[in-house]
Motif scaffolding. Structure first.
Motif, PDB file in Angstrom:
ATOM      1  N   GLY A  19       0.819  -1.214   0.000  1.00  0.00           N
ATOM      2  CA  GLY A  19       0.000   0.000   0.000  1.00  0.00           C
ATOM      3  C   GLY A  19       0.846   1.255   0.000  1.00  0.00           C
ATOM      4  O   GLY A  19       0.536   2.229  -0.691  1.00  0.00           O
ATOM      5  N   ASP A  20       1.940   1.234   0.776  1.00  0.00           N
ATOM      6  CA  ASP A  20       2.850   2.384   0.796  1.00  0.00           C
ATOM      7  C   ASP A  20       3.461   2.618  -0.576  1.00  0.00           C
ATOM      8  O   ASP A  20       3.548   3.761  -1.055  1.00  0.00           O
ATOM      9  N   LEU A  21       3.906   1.527  -1.220  1.00  0.00           N
ATOM     10  CA  LEU A  21       4.518   1.660  -2.544  1.00  0.00           C
ATOM     11  C   LEU A  21       3.521   2.211  -3.561  1.00  0.00           C
ATOM     12  O   LEU A  21       3.857   3.091  -4.365  1.00  0.00           O
ATOM     13  N   LEU A  22       2.295   1.716  -3.513  1.00  0.00           N
ATOM     14  CA  LEU A  22       1.271   2.216  -4.437  1.00  0.00           C
ATOM     15  C   LEU A  22       0.944   3.674  -4.170  1.00  0.00           C
ATOM     16  O   LEU A  22       0.722   4.458  -5.100  1.00  0.00           O
ATOM     17  N   ALA A  23       0.916   4.045  -2.888  1.00  0.00           N
ATOM     18  CA  ALA A  23       0.645   5.442  -2.541  1.00  0.00           C
ATOM     19  C   ALA A  23       1.733   6.357  -3.090  1.00  0.00           C
ATOM     20  O   ALA A  23       1.443   7.452  -3.608  1.00  0.00           O
ATOM     21  N   HIS A  24       2.976   5.926  -2.999  1.00  0.00           N
ATOM     22  CA  HIS A  24       4.068   6.728  -3.550  1.00  0.00           C
ATOM     23  C   HIS A  24       3.942   6.847  -5.071  1.00  0.00           C
ATOM     24  O   HIS A  24       4.172   7.928  -5.634  1.00  0.00           O
ATOM     25  N   LEU A  25       3.578   5.757  -5.732  1.00  0.00           N
ATOM     26  CA  LEU A  25       3.449   5.784  -7.183  1.00  0.00           C
ATOM     27  C   LEU A  25       2.276   6.647  -7.633  1.00  0.00           C
ATOM     28  O   LEU A  25       2.282   7.188  -8.748  1.00  0.00           O
ATOM     29  N   ARG A  26       1.270   6.790  -6.773  1.00  0.00           N
ATOM     30  CA  ARG A  26       0.117   7.631  -7.107  1.00  0.00           C
ATOM     31  C   ARG A  26       0.395   9.114  -6.850  1.00  0.00           C
ATOM     32  O   ARG A  26      -0.403   9.963  -7.248  1.00  0.00           O
ATOM     33  N   ASN A  27       1.492   9.396  -6.161  1.00  0.00           N
ATOM     34  CA  ASN A  27       1.850  10.781  -5.878  1.00  0.00           C
ATOM     35  C   ASN A  27       2.626  11.331  -7.077  1.00  0.00           C
ATOM     36  O   ASN A  27       3.772  10.956  -7.307  1.00  0.00           O
ATOM     37  N   PRO A  28       2.032  12.231  -7.866  1.00  0.00           N
ATOM     38  CA  PRO A  28       2.707  12.681  -9.094  1.00  0.00           C
ATOM     39  C   PRO A  28       4.024  13.395  -8.828  1.00  0.00           C
ATOM     40  O   PRO A  28       4.937  13.346  -9.660  1.00  0.00           O
ATOM     41  N   MET A  29       4.149  14.056  -7.665  1.00  0.00           N
ATOM     42  CA  MET A  29       5.393  14.749  -7.340  1.00  0.00           C
ATOM     43  C   MET A  29       6.534  13.762  -7.131  1.00  0.00           C
ATOM     44  O   MET A  29       7.694  14.055  -7.425  1.00  0.00           O
ATOM     45  N   LEU A  30       6.211  12.590  -6.586  1.00  0.00           N
ATOM     46  CA  LEU A  30       7.223  11.554  -6.407  1.00  0.00           C
ATOM     47  C   LEU A  30       7.464  10.788  -7.701  1.00  0.00           C
ATOM     48  O   LEU A  30       8.613  10.510  -8.070  1.00  0.00           O
ATOM     49  N   LEU A  31       6.400  10.421  -8.398  1.00  0.00           N
ATOM     50  CA  LEU A  31       6.532   9.631  -9.624  1.00  0.00           C
ATOM     51  C   LEU A  31       7.382  10.365 -10.661  1.00  0.00           C
ATOM     52  O   LEU A  31       8.210   9.754 -11.348  1.00  0.00           O
ATOM     53  N   ALA A  32       7.199  11.680 -10.752  1.00  0.00           N
ATOM     54  CA  ALA A  32       7.996  12.457 -11.706  1.00  0.00           C
ATOM     55  C   ALA A  32       9.479  12.388 -11.355  1.00  0.00           C
ATOM     56  O   ALA A  32      10.333  12.233 -12.239  1.00  0.00           O
ATOM     57  N   ALA A  33       9.799  12.492 -10.070  1.00  0.00           N
ATOM     58  CA  ALA A  33      11.200  12.399  -9.650  1.00  0.00           C
ATOM     59  C   ALA A  33      11.750  11.002  -9.917  1.00  0.00           C
ATOM     60  O   ALA A  33      12.923  10.839 -10.303  1.00  0.00           O
ATOM     61  N   TYR A  34      10.922   9.968  -9.706  1.00  0.00           N
ATOM     62  CA  TYR A  34      11.360   8.603  -9.988  1.00  0.00           C
ATOM     63  C   TYR A  34      11.728   8.449 -11.467  1.00  0.00           C
ATOM     64  O   TYR A  34      12.769   7.866 -11.810  1.00  0.00           O
ATOM     65  N   LEU A  35      10.865   8.947 -12.346  1.00  0.00           N
ATOM     66  CA  LEU A  35      11.111   8.820 -13.781  1.00  0.00           C
ATOM     67  C   LEU A  35      12.331   9.619 -14.201  1.00  0.00           C
ATOM     68  O   LEU A  35      13.150   9.147 -15.007  1.00  0.00           O
ATOM     69  N   LEU A  36      12.485  10.806 -13.643  1.00  0.00           N
ATOM     70  CA  LEU A  36      13.635  11.638 -13.982  1.00  0.00           C
ATOM     71  C   LEU A  36      14.940  10.944 -13.593  1.00  0.00           C
ATOM     72  O   LEU A  36      15.874  10.855 -14.390  1.00  0.00           O
ATOM     73  N   GLY A  37      15.005  10.430 -12.367  1.00  0.00           N
ATOM     74  CA  GLY A  37      16.225   9.758 -11.919  1.00  0.00           C
ATOM     75  C   GLY A  37      16.529   8.521 -12.732  1.00  0.00           C
ATOM     76  O   GLY A  37      17.685   8.293 -13.130  1.00  0.00           O
ATOM     77  N   GLY A  38      15.514   7.691 -13.004  1.00  0.00           N
ATOM     78  CA  GLY A  38      15.724   6.448 -13.743  1.00  0.00           C
ATOM     79  C   GLY A  38      16.151   6.678 -15.182  1.00  0.00           C
ATOM     80  O   GLY A  38      17.072   6.026 -15.688  1.00  0.00           O
ATOM     81  N   LEU A  39      15.488   7.618 -15.867  1.00  0.00           N
ATOM     82  CA  LEU A  39      15.814   7.862 -17.272  1.00  0.00           C
ATOM     83  C   LEU A  39      17.174   8.544 -17.431  1.00  0.00           C
ATOM     84  O   LEU A  39      17.927   8.239 -18.360  1.00  0.00           O
ATOM     85  N   ASN A  40      17.495   9.466 -16.519  1.00  0.00           N
ATOM     86  CA  ASN A  40      18.823  10.083 -16.577  1.00  0.00           C
ATOM     87  C   ASN A  40      19.924   9.044 -16.389  1.00  0.00           C
ATOM     88  O   ASN A  40      20.946   9.057 -17.084  1.00  0.00           O
ATOM     89  N   PHE A  41      19.728   8.131 -15.432  1.00  0.00           N
ATOM     90  CA  PHE A  41      20.761   7.130 -15.164  1.00  0.00           C
ATOM     91  C   PHE A  41      20.847   6.111 -16.297  1.00  0.00           C
ATOM     92  O   PHE A  41      21.932   5.594 -16.593  1.00  0.00           O
ATOM     93  N   LEU A  42      19.709   5.820 -16.932  1.00  0.00           N
ATOM     94  CA  LEU A  42      19.701   4.936 -18.105  1.00  0.00           C
ATOM     95  C   LEU A  42      20.706   5.429 -19.141  1.00  0.00           C
ATOM     96  O   LEU A  42      21.465   4.638 -19.730  1.00  0.00           O
ATOM     97  N   ILE A  43      20.732   6.735 -19.340  1.00  0.00           N
ATOM     98  CA  ILE A  43      21.647   7.313 -20.329  1.00  0.00           C
ATOM     99  C   ILE A  43      23.060   7.422 -19.782  1.00  0.00           C
ATOM    100  O   ILE A  43      24.026   6.968 -20.401  1.00  0.00           O
ATOM    101  N   PHE A  44      23.205   8.011 -18.606  1.00  0.00           N
ATOM    102  CA  PHE A  44      24.530   8.352 -18.095  1.00  0.00           C
ATOM    103  C   PHE A  44      25.426   7.129 -17.938  1.00  0.00           C
ATOM    104  O   PHE A  44      26.551   7.090 -18.452  1.00  0.00           O
ATOM    105  N   ILE A  45      24.973   6.104 -17.246  1.00  0.00           N
ATOM    106  CA  ILE A  45      25.845   4.972 -16.931  1.00  0.00           C
ATOM    107  C   ILE A  45      26.127   4.130 -18.166  1.00  0.00           C
ATOM    108  O   ILE A  45      27.231   3.605 -18.347  1.00  0.00           O
ATOM    109  N   ASN A  46      25.162   4.016 -19.067  1.00  0.00           N
ATOM    110  CA  ASN A  46      25.375   3.188 -20.253  1.00  0.00           C
ATOM    111  C   ASN A  46      26.207   3.901 -21.310  1.00  0.00           C
ATOM    112  O   ASN A  46      26.830   3.242 -22.156  1.00  0.00           O
ATOM    113  N   GLN A  47      26.255   5.225 -21.270  1.00  0.00           N
ATOM    114  CA  GLN A  47      27.201   5.925 -22.132  1.00  0.00           C
ATOM    115  C   GLN A  47      28.635   5.478 -21.820  1.00  0.00           C
ATOM    116  O   GLN A  47      29.445   5.265 -22.731  1.00  0.00           O
TER     117      GLN A  47
END
Length: 396
Positions: free
Chosen positions: A204-232
């Protein structure tokens, strides 16, 4: 609450920075060895990259375990025990008889390495006041960068002098010594309030965090940035191992000294956040990363290294801001919230090869640059959206 630059703050921050350093020397030691592993085992660039991908993916999965578990039993014991086991696994990897066994042990090690990153920032969120948290997170992320540098430089240098197995042995021994220091330095938590662990509640806590757009946006930003940076970096090792550069493992390890740009970026992030909104700092970081990526298109090794240094500064500036943003905006179950950020972060690292591999095969490094920019345009838009949302909240 622990105040910034107090004795307790310095002791806790030093312990967590050391722990972060130990995690990342173990995680990244094999990266400069990828071209050599590709040749030794006769596998493709994508398969050789599994040495990194399986560990980062296992680390991401472990965060879903250690984050919620830490909200129930506390953070300190998880950090201490998982670091110890990760060090022992490095020693086991040094004796792996074949590539398959190496992958299995790296998977187990990746899972253990998730213990500290899953809960360290949540530990700070519990114990530090806001100014102390912002400054400490920047230094902690700096520990990440130094560990990333140290692991790759040590891994490449030892492998060239001796062997890849010796690299894992040296890193494992260093980890065990560091764990002893970490064990003693980390203070006992004072502000942590345990919650009974319930699977339904944790989900329930995990779902609540995912439903919070302020958190979800930060999650996507961190994941997508790292997808590029480390694999470069991974694809650059293949580029620089080939003509006209022809770099060996030792010199490929040294290119990761460019992570020092990230150390500077993360350390300055706390100061910058005192004057500018955090989402604006994220935007600046992404734009710097985009600019550094263009610089790496140059044919000169010096310019490539300059571009990587710029990339590291921009990436870790954005990463520091996004991770502390999550800790600030999670009003419950901070351990789960911080862990979920890192799930996205390390899943991005694991999946980056799948995204960039077609660009690499079609157009080499210019193709990787195009693939990188397509993703970074998205993360720039995410940061801009967060800035607008923060301005709306402040205006109320």
């Amino acid at each position: 609450m622990i105040e910034s630059h107090s004795r307790a703050w310095w002791r806790a921050t030093l312990a967590l920075c050391l722990g972060s350093f130990l995690v990342f020397i173990n995680l990244y030691a094999p990266q400069p060895l990828l071209p050599a592993l590709r040749e030794a085992y006769g596998v493709s660039t994508l398969v050789a990259g599994l040495v990194m991908s399986v560990s980062t993916l296992a680390l991401a999965v472990s965060l879903l375990v250690f984050g919620p578990l830490s909200d129930a039993i506390g953070r300190g014991a998880i950090m201490r025990i998982t670091l110890l086991v990760a060090g022992l696994l490095s020693l086991a990897i040094s004796m792996a008889p074949n590539f398959e066994t190496l992958l299995v042990l790296r998977t187990l090690q990746g899972f253990m390495l998730g213990g500290l990153p899953a809960v360290a920032i949540a530990w700070m969120g519990d114990e530090f006041d806001r100014p102390a948290l912002l400054t400490a997170v920047g230094l902690y992320i700096g520990g990440n960068t130094l560990g990333g540098i140290g692991g790759r430089v040590i891994g490449g240098a030892v492998a060239e002098i001796s062997s890849a197995s010796a690299s894992f042995l040296v890193v494992g021994l260093m980890t065990l010594v560091g764990v002893a220091v970490f064990w003693r330095l980390l203070p006992r938590a004072q502000a942590f309030t345990p919650r009974p662990f319930e699977l339904r509640g944790a989900l329930g806590d995990l779902l609540a965090h995912l439903r919070n757009p302020m958190l979800l946006a930060a999650y996507l930003l961190g994941g997508l940035n790292f997808l590029i940076f480390i694999n470069q970096y991974s694809y650059l090792t293949f580029r620089l191992a080939e003509a006209p550069f022809g770099l060996g493992s030792r010199f490929l390890g040294l290119i990761f000294v460019t992570y020092l740009g990230g150390t500077l970026g993360s350390m300055l992030s706390g100061r910058l956040a005192r004057f500018l909104p955090q989402p604006l700092c994220m935007m600046i970081g992404v734009m710097i990363l985009m600019g550094g990526t263009l610089v790496t298109l140059a044919g000169s090794l010096g310019w490539i290294i300059t571009g990587l240094t710029i990339n590291a500064f921009g990436f870790f500036l954005a990463h520091s801001m996004a991770s502390s943003w999550v800790s600030r905006h999670a009003h419950m179950a901070r351990g789960s919230a911080s862990a979920l950020y890192l799930v996205f972060y390390y899943c991005g690292a694991s999946l980056g090869g799948l995204w960039l591999e077609p660009f690499w095969h079609l157009a080499g490094w210019p193709g990787v640059t195009i693939g990188s920019w397509l993703v970074l345009i998205v993360t720039l838009g995410i940061a801009a959206w967060l800035w607008r949302q923060e301005r709306h909240l402040d205006a109320r």
